[in-house]
Design an enzyme around this catalytic site. Structure first.
Site, PDB file in Angstrom:
ATOM      1  N   LYS A  77      27.045  41.393  27.494  1.00  0.00           N
ATOM      2  CA  LYS A  77      28.310  40.586  28.397  1.00  0.00           C
ATOM      3  C   LYS A  77      27.070  39.410  29.048  1.00  0.00           C
ATOM      4  CE  LYS A  77      31.408  40.654  32.206  1.00  0.00           C
ATOM      5  NZ  LYS A  77      31.720  42.070  33.263  1.00  0.00           N
ATOM      6  N   SER A 152      37.224  41.959  32.814  1.00  0.00           N
ATOM      7  CA  SER A 152      36.398  40.699  32.446  1.00  0.00           C
ATOM      8  C   SER A 152      35.704  40.426  30.943  1.00  0.00           C
ATOM      9  CB  SER A 152      35.648  40.098  33.629  1.00  0.00           C
ATOM     10  OG  SER A 152      34.199  40.743  34.052  1.00  0.00           O
ATOM     11  N   SER A 176      36.734  45.990  35.164  1.00  0.00           N
ATOM     12  CA  SER A 176      35.779  45.424  34.091  1.00  0.00           C
ATOM     13  C   SER A 176      35.393  45.561  32.366  1.00  0.00           C
ATOM     14  CB  SER A 176      35.268  44.150  34.825  1.00  0.00           C
ATOM     15  OG  SER A 176      36.036  42.780  35.584  1.00  0.00           O
TER      16      SER A 176
HETATM   17  N1  GLN Z   1      39.952  41.944  37.940  1.00  0.00           N
HETATM   18  C1  GLN Z   1      39.113  42.570  39.092  1.00  0.00           C
HETATM   19  C2  GLN Z   1      37.996  41.310  39.602  1.00  0.00           C
HETATM   20  O1  GLN Z   1      38.514  40.011  39.478  1.00  0.00           O
HETATM   21  C3  GLN Z   1      37.540  43.473  38.177  1.00  0.00           C
HETATM   22  C4  GLN Z   1      37.141  42.368  37.582  1.00  0.00           C
HETATM   23  C5  GLN Z   1      35.374  43.149  36.784  1.00  0.00           C
HETATM   24  O2  GLN Z   1      36.008  44.926  37.079  1.00  0.00           O
HETATM   25  N2  GLN Z   1      33.953  42.156  37.193  1.00  0.00           N
HETATM   26  O3  GLN Z   1      37.808  40.841  40.802  1.00  0.00           O
END
Ligand code: GLN
Length: 481
Positions: A77, A152, A176
């Site tokens: 990532k 994400s 994410s």
């Molecule tokens: N959807 C969550 C957020 O936007 C989780 C994102 C994540 O785990 N990085 O914060």
């Protein structure tokens, strides 16, 4: 040559001489060239991969010591630093940022002869759950390219599920890793908080996020965890796991284990197909000798609100450093005083990051902190108390990873609250520090559904055993790309 093999199978194939690392790497790059125009998992591909593969082949031939990964192609990532490699966080703000050092997970995997095949797409600074907030365009779900792949760590899940690499590392602040794993039908794992070093991971909300693997099988996740978990002097939130071997006894099964079904995670808003899949998973676990019954975690209904309040606050402070002075994009300082320059420079953040920074500046501010931030912290500690109570009675907790099926690209992008609510089943593990895993379970109308299991802190090994037991009960179709 078959690109669809697991990490452990790949290692066997290389060890026995059935394939060379160079052949496999070249095939993987061909595959990326073939499908990634459609899927957009990758932000950059490693140009030195073939040379690195050749070197590993040489070491194997000459009988030198070879690291445990044997040249396995892994995608990363784009919020983890690989020295001398672009690390953009899928943001215009870091579009040209080249990392000056390796993240701890990267140096550990380098020592084991992993090949970092490329950096993969994500929501900008890991804020989001669809990859639509990437400044470089969304990734697509390989099961149906009109649908989001989750996020994400969407690029991670897409690259693993569509055979553009064998495994990937993502980061999980509120789901994410698990959310895209569920949407793309891969395994996705968020370990106990502190099990994996965050040194070199660009911070979003440090107090709750963890790096985690996305793989084709639970065994592969256990293998990766063996390589990257453990205490790190560069991250003082890491915990000593006494060099646990997560692969050992992975076949132990779940006979006699007590599993709590979280009432609040199978309630309002759950898609009927997801509900049916969850019931099927429960009866399969019962068939393997587990004892399942419902348990209520009352605070789950406030968890999303608390999560977004806490994470926006941490994000507001973490992202304050992006002032476009020490790193950033071309924008001359002439004609601005300090504040107006910074404000203008920050216009280069996308809509979601901007939203979080504004909230993150407001909620902890004088006169408001008690109403928002401190209340959110109270929910966090009550939720932790409740879940610890539940773990006195249950070994594991179960829920669908995401309450709905992968939706269409563009469908929810203009409605942040409905997007936030999709996180309802994943944020609890982060707010409480518990380990959680998403296991591919079913394909309905061509779209994947994942099941989530959670365990108490430091029970990662037992969690992987249970996940492996559930995984063995399902056979899924191949991704149609
Ligand atoms: N959807 C969550 C957020 O936007 C989780 C994102 C994540 O785990 N990085 O914060």
């Amino acid at each position: 040559m078959n690109l669809k093999i697991s990490a452990l199978e790949f290692i066997e194939e290389v060890k026995t001489g059935n394939i060379t690392v160079e052949e496999f790497t070249a095939k993987t790059i061909d595959r990326i060239n073939q499908v990634d125009d459609k899927l957009h998992a990758f932000l950059s591909v490693n140009n030195d991969a073939i040379d690195q593969a050749r070197n590993i082949d040489k070491k194997i031939k000459s009988g030198e010591n070879v690291g445990a990964c044997y040249g396995m192609p892994i995608s990363i990532k784009d919020n983890m630093c690989i020295k001398d490699t672009k690390t953009t966080c899928a943001s215009k703000m870091l579009e040209n940022f080249v990392a000056p050092y390796d993240a701890t997970v990267i140096s550990k995997l380098k020592k084991q002869d992993a090949i970092f095949i490329g950096k993969v797409n994500m929501d900008e600074f890991a804020m989001g759950l669809t990859t639509e907030f990437s400044a470089f365009g969304p990734s697509k779900n390989p099961w149906n390219i009109e649908h989001v792949p989750g996020g994400s760590s969407g690029g991670s899940a897409v690259s693993v599920s569509s055979y553009e690499c064998i495994a990937s590392l993502g980061s999980d602040t509120g789901g994410s890793v698990r959310n895209p794993a569920s949407f793309c039908s891969t395994v996705g794992y968020k370990p106990t908080y502190g099990l994996i070093s965050r040194f070199g991971l660009i911070s979003y909300a440090n107090s709750i996020e963890q790096i985690g693997p996305l793989t084709r099988t639970v065994k592969d996740t256990a293998f990766m965890l063996n390589l990257i978990a453990g205490v790190d002097p560069n991250d003082n939130t890491t915990i000593n796991n006494n060099k646990e071997d997560y692969l050992e006894n992975i076949d132990s099964g779940i006979e006699g284990k007590k599993i709590g079904i979280i009432t609040e995670m199978i309630g309002d808003g759950i898609d009927p197909e997801v509900m049916t899949a969850t019931k099927e998973a429960i009866s399969k676990l019962e068939g393997l000798g587990a004892i399942c019954e419902e348990v209520s975690l009352e605070m789950v209904k406030y968890s999303v609100a608390a999560y977004y309040t806490i994470t926006a606050t941490e994000a507001g402070s973490n992202l304050a450093r992006y002032d476009n002075l020490r790193y950033g994009y071309e924008m001359p300082v002439e004609g601005y005083e300090f504040n107006s320059y910074i404000s203008k420079a920050r216009k280069n953040f996308g809509p979601e990051v901007t939203r979080r920074m504004i909230i993150g500046g407001f909620v902890p501010s004088a006169g408001h902190a008690g109403k928002y931030f401190l209340k959110a912290m109270k929910v966090k500690s009550k939720l932790t108390k409740d879940i610890n109570e539940a773990f006195k009675k249950f070994d594991l907790l179960i829920a669908p990873t995401v309450p709905i099926l992968p939706f269409k690209i563009g469908e929810k992008i203009d409605d942040p609250v409905s997007l936030f609510l999709v996180d309802i089943n994943t944020v609890t593990a982060n707010l409480t520090g518990k380990p959680a895993i998403s296991i591919p379970f079913k394909i309905v109308n061509g779209l994947p559904i994942g099941i989530q299991l959670m365990a108490n802190s430091m029970n990662d090994k037992m969690l992987l055993q249970a996940a492996h037991a559930l995984e063995k009960t399902v056979t899924l179709p191949e991704v149609p790309i």
